[in-house]
Design a protein around this motif. Structure first.
Motif, PDB file in Angstrom:
ATOM      1  N   VAL A  52       0.743  -1.293   0.037  1.00  0.00           N
ATOM      2  CA  VAL A  52      -0.092   0.069   0.043  1.00  0.00           C
ATOM      3  C   VAL A  52       0.846   1.299  -0.003  1.00  0.00           C
ATOM      4  CG1 VAL A  52      -1.870   1.123   1.151  1.00  0.00           C
ATOM      5  CG2 VAL A  52      -1.691  -1.156   1.260  1.00  0.00           C
ATOM      6  N   THR A  53       0.738   2.157  -1.008  1.00  0.00           N
ATOM      7  CA  THR A  53       1.318   3.552  -0.757  1.00  0.00           C
ATOM      8  C   THR A  53       0.809   4.281   0.384  1.00  0.00           C
ATOM      9  OG1 THR A  53       1.426   3.355  -3.259  1.00  0.00           O
ATOM     10  CG2 THR A  53       1.710   5.584  -1.966  1.00  0.00           C
ATOM     11  N   GLU A  54       1.688   4.791   1.077  1.00  0.00           N
ATOM     12  CA  GLU A  54       1.292   5.393   2.270  1.00  0.00           C
ATOM     13  C   GLU A  54       0.789   6.817   1.768  1.00  0.00           C
ATOM     14  OE1 GLU A  54       3.035   6.907   6.774  1.00  0.00           O
ATOM     15  OE2 GLU A  54       4.312   5.819   5.182  1.00  0.00           O
ATOM     16  N   PRO A  55      -0.332   7.104   2.429  1.00  0.00           N
ATOM     17  CA  PRO A  55      -0.952   8.353   1.845  1.00  0.00           C
ATOM     18  C   PRO A  55      -0.598   9.545   2.536  1.00  0.00           C
ATOM     19  CG  PRO A  55      -2.597   7.199   3.280  1.00  0.00           C
ATOM     20  CD  PRO A  55      -1.273   6.525   3.256  1.00  0.00           C
ATOM     21  N   CYS A  74      -7.062   0.429  16.846  1.00  0.00           N
ATOM     22  CA  CYS A  74      -5.916   0.959  16.765  1.00  0.00           C
ATOM     23  C   CYS A  74      -4.648   0.234  17.673  1.00  0.00           C
ATOM     24  CB  CYS A  74      -5.515   2.240  16.901  1.00  0.00           C
ATOM     25  SG  CYS A  74      -6.602   3.349  15.673  1.00  0.00           S
ATOM     26  N   ILE A  75      -4.839  -1.172  17.466  1.00  0.00           N
ATOM     27  CA  ILE A  75      -3.792  -1.951  18.193  1.00  0.00           C
ATOM     28  C   ILE A  75      -2.545  -2.522  17.607  1.00  0.00           C
ATOM     29  CG2 ILE A  75      -3.576  -4.152  19.385  1.00  0.00           C
ATOM     30  CD1 ILE A  75      -6.737  -4.299  19.965  1.00  0.00           C
ATOM     31  N   ASN A  76      -2.763  -2.614  16.311  1.00  0.00           N
ATOM     32  CA  ASN A  76      -1.489  -3.425  15.263  1.00  0.00           C
ATOM     33  C   ASN A  76      -1.541  -2.283  14.208  1.00  0.00           C
ATOM     34  OD1 ASN A  76      -1.011  -6.105  16.500  1.00  0.00           O
ATOM     35  ND2 ASN A  76      -3.345  -6.423  15.927  1.00  0.00           N
ATOM     36  N   VAL A  77      -0.200  -1.713  14.191  1.00  0.00           N
ATOM     37  CA  VAL A  77      -0.101  -0.895  13.196  1.00  0.00           C
ATOM     38  C   VAL A  77       0.335  -1.473  11.722  1.00  0.00           C
ATOM     39  CG1 VAL A  77       2.699  -0.898  13.587  1.00  0.00           C
ATOM     40  CG2 VAL A  77       1.455   1.248  12.879  1.00  0.00           C
ATOM     41  N   TRP A  78      -0.006  -0.834  10.663  1.00  0.00           N
ATOM     42  CA  TRP A  78       0.340  -1.051   9.391  1.00  0.00           C
ATOM     43  C   TRP A  78       1.782  -0.744   9.100  1.00  0.00           C
ATOM     44  CZ3 TRP A  78      -2.135  -4.442   6.000  1.00  0.00           C
ATOM     45  CH2 TRP A  78      -1.801  -4.630   4.694  1.00  0.00           C
ATOM     46  N   ASP A  79       2.582  -1.723   8.471  1.00  0.00           N
ATOM     47  CA  ASP A  79       3.901  -1.289   7.978  1.00  0.00           C
ATOM     48  C   ASP A  79       3.948  -1.159   6.686  1.00  0.00           C
ATOM     49  OD1 ASP A  79       6.485  -1.320   7.295  1.00  0.00           O
ATOM     50  OD2 ASP A  79       7.000  -2.498   8.885  1.00  0.00           O
ATOM     51  N   PHE A  80       3.824   0.228   5.927  1.00  0.00           N
ATOM     52  CA  PHE A  80       3.772   0.202   4.680  1.00  0.00           C
ATOM     53  C   PHE A  80       5.122  -0.308   3.713  1.00  0.00           C
ATOM     54  CE2 PHE A  80       0.922   3.545   6.242  1.00  0.00           C
ATOM     55  CZ  PHE A  80      -0.170   3.242   5.209  1.00  0.00           C
ATOM     56  N   ASP A  81       6.178  -0.719   4.637  1.00  0.00           N
ATOM     57  CA  ASP A  81       7.201  -1.138   4.015  1.00  0.00           C
ATOM     58  C   ASP A  81       7.334  -2.597   3.903  1.00  0.00           C
ATOM     59  OD1 ASP A  81       8.369   1.117   3.623  1.00  0.00           O
ATOM     60  OD2 ASP A  81       9.388   1.263   5.469  1.00  0.00           O
TER      61      ASP A  81
END
Length: 335
Positions: A52-55, A74-81
């Protein structure tokens, strides 16, 4: 014939695999961004296994953005990398309430005390911390938003903070108006009224102690010049005394007698200047109040390395006397 049929079957098998693989490789999913009350963020179409491209960072009034998460809690953060897309998904914005501080300023060098900084979340309303500052003889009137401003908030008033930290400045109401020869806050006698509060620290009245601090002591530092102790006007006695105490090492001098004086709970007494001494005699001694002797009293006004000003309370005459002779001392204070 058999070989041709086998080749055909093999060819069809390979073709099916290629078609199936191509189908998966070209499959896309919808990524939706739920800003949870913040500004809108465009959805993205992402291929299977893609990133996913970080907006652009969304905004929300009175909050700071805290990242994108896999669930609304908002427990698990999404890692865009490193996190890849394998299905349609929604990412959720995390918001952190912005906090700002209210700092309290005494707004007068004569005021004392300390107060903690009050922390508030942006946009919230809370009762201000009770004023813990004090100023001798004065009453706390409330808080202003600028040092010179008028009272905007009363003590412990409700306060709504915006999007920046603020400083509130104490405003002080002057004490009861005094007349000459009234009893002052420290129990002494008012001998001078300049008509308004000014200066730093602010003062209006001069009060003389109710009795002498010494029946005879030296001015001190004979043949030594005290830098700055030559003020003679009304309002210079306190600074003269501070300069004498800072530079003169002679023990038990007139300035010491005033510094060590504590009356009525006040310890801010000083040796009066030449002109301050004049008003003591004119407004107190000549009126028959204050328990003064018809004798010689030191001022804090130095003339040179050997001489300082004193005044006869019998005749009112000023004299330049040797700093090593013994004269009477009467302390005063400003408020």
């Amino acid at each position: 014939m058999f070989k041709r049929r086998s080749l055909l079957i093999f060819f069809l098998f390979i073709l099916g695999i290629l078609l199936l693989t191509g189908c998966f490789l070209t499959k896309t999913f919808m990524v939706t961004f739920d800003s949870q009350g913040g500004s809108a963020v465009e959805s993205q179409t992402v291929k299977l296994g893609g990133l996913v491209t970080e907006p652009a960072v969304p905004t929300k009034t009175n909050y700071s953005f805290g990242g994108w998460y896999k669930e609304s809690g908002c427990i698990n953060v999404w890692d865009f990398d490193s996190d890849i897309v394998i299905d349609d998904l929604t990412l959720y914005a995390r918001w952190v309430s912005s906090t700002y501080t209210v700092t309290f300023d005494k707004n007068d060098s004569a005021a004392t005390g300390t107060m903690t900084v009050q922390t508030m979340a942006s946009g919230t309303t809370a009762k201000l911390i009770a004023c813990a500052f004090t100023k001798t003889g004065w009453t706390f009137a409330g808080w202003a938003t600028t040092p010179e401003g008028t009272v905007t908030y009363a003590d412990e008033a409700s306060y709504t903070i915006g999007t920046a930290s603020v400083i509130l400045y104490a405003k002080w109401a002057p004490p009861t108006t005094y007349s000459i020869r009234d009893i002052g806050p420290a129990g002494g006698l008012i001998f001078y009224d300049k008509g308004n509060y000014s200066g730093d620290p602010s003062w209006r009245y001069l009060e003389a102690a109710p009795s002498d601090q010494s029946t005879g002591t030296v001015w001190g530092c004979y043949e030594t010049e005290i830098t700055g102790a030559d003020g003679s006007l009304v309002g210079t006695g306190k600074q003269n005394t501070m300069d004498i105490l800072a530079e003169c090492t002679t023990d038990d001098i007139a300035a010491d007698q005033c510094r060590d004086c504590t009356l009525g709970g006040y310890n801010d007494w000083f040796l009066p200047s030449k002109d301050e001494l004049y008003w003591i005699r004119a407004n107190l001694k000549d009126a028959g109040v204050g328990n003064f002797e018809s004798n010689y009293y030191w001022s804090s006004s130095e003339f040179d390395v050997s001489l300082a000003w004193d005044q006869s309370f019998g005749t009112g005459t000023y004299y330049l006397s040797s700093k090593n002779i013994n004269l009477r001392v009467r302390a005063v204070r400003a408020f």
